[in-house]
Design an enzyme around this catalytic site. Structure first.
Site, short mmCIF file in Angstrom:
data_model
loop_
_atom_site.label_atom_id
_atom_site.label_comp_id
_atom_site.label_asym_id
_atom_site.label_seq_id
_atom_site.Cartn_x
_atom_site.Cartn_y
_atom_site.Cartn_z
CB CYS A 261 0.23 1.77 4.09
SG CYS A 261 -1.49 1.26 3.91
CB CYS B 48 -0.91 -0.06 1.22
SG CYS B 48 -1.77 1.47 1.61
#
Length: 108
Positions: free
Chosen positions: A35, A32
């Site tokens: 993230c 991600c």
């Protein structure tokens, strides 16, 4: 993922739900991008609030039980816990200032 303690299916109960202090849990995944962008912000907050807030991560691919229990549908998602209960949730890449507002509300 951030260089913070990893909360897993095995330790989530003891590390988060039974914690004596409020806990910020950063739900994310290795793949991600947002993230990875959030990780240094969360690490900075962990340092800023050291001793007042416990901060850790959950890799949703490795702790699927915890991710399922909290219905994590998109990452990054941050859930704040106080007294063993989820008290606030924020999804998506956030600024440090925005996260500080949420932390300060949880710590109040």
């Amino acid at each position: 993922m951030a260089n913070l303690p990893a909360f897993t299916d095995d330790n989530f109960e003891s590390e988060v739900k039974q914690s004596d202090m409020p806990v910020l849990v950063d739900f994310g995944a290795e793949w991600c991008g947002p993230c990875r962008a959030l990780a240094p912000i969360v690490e900075g907050l962990a340092a800023d609030y050291d001793g007042r807030l416990k901060v850790g991560t959950v890799d949703i691919d490795k702790a699927q039980g915890v991710a399922r229990d909290f219905q994590i549908m998109s990452v990054p998602t941050i859930i704040f816990f106080k007294g063993g209960e989820a008290v606030d949730k924020i999804t998506g890449l956030q600024s440090k200032a925005k996260l500080q507002q949420h932390i300060d509300k949880v710590l109040a």
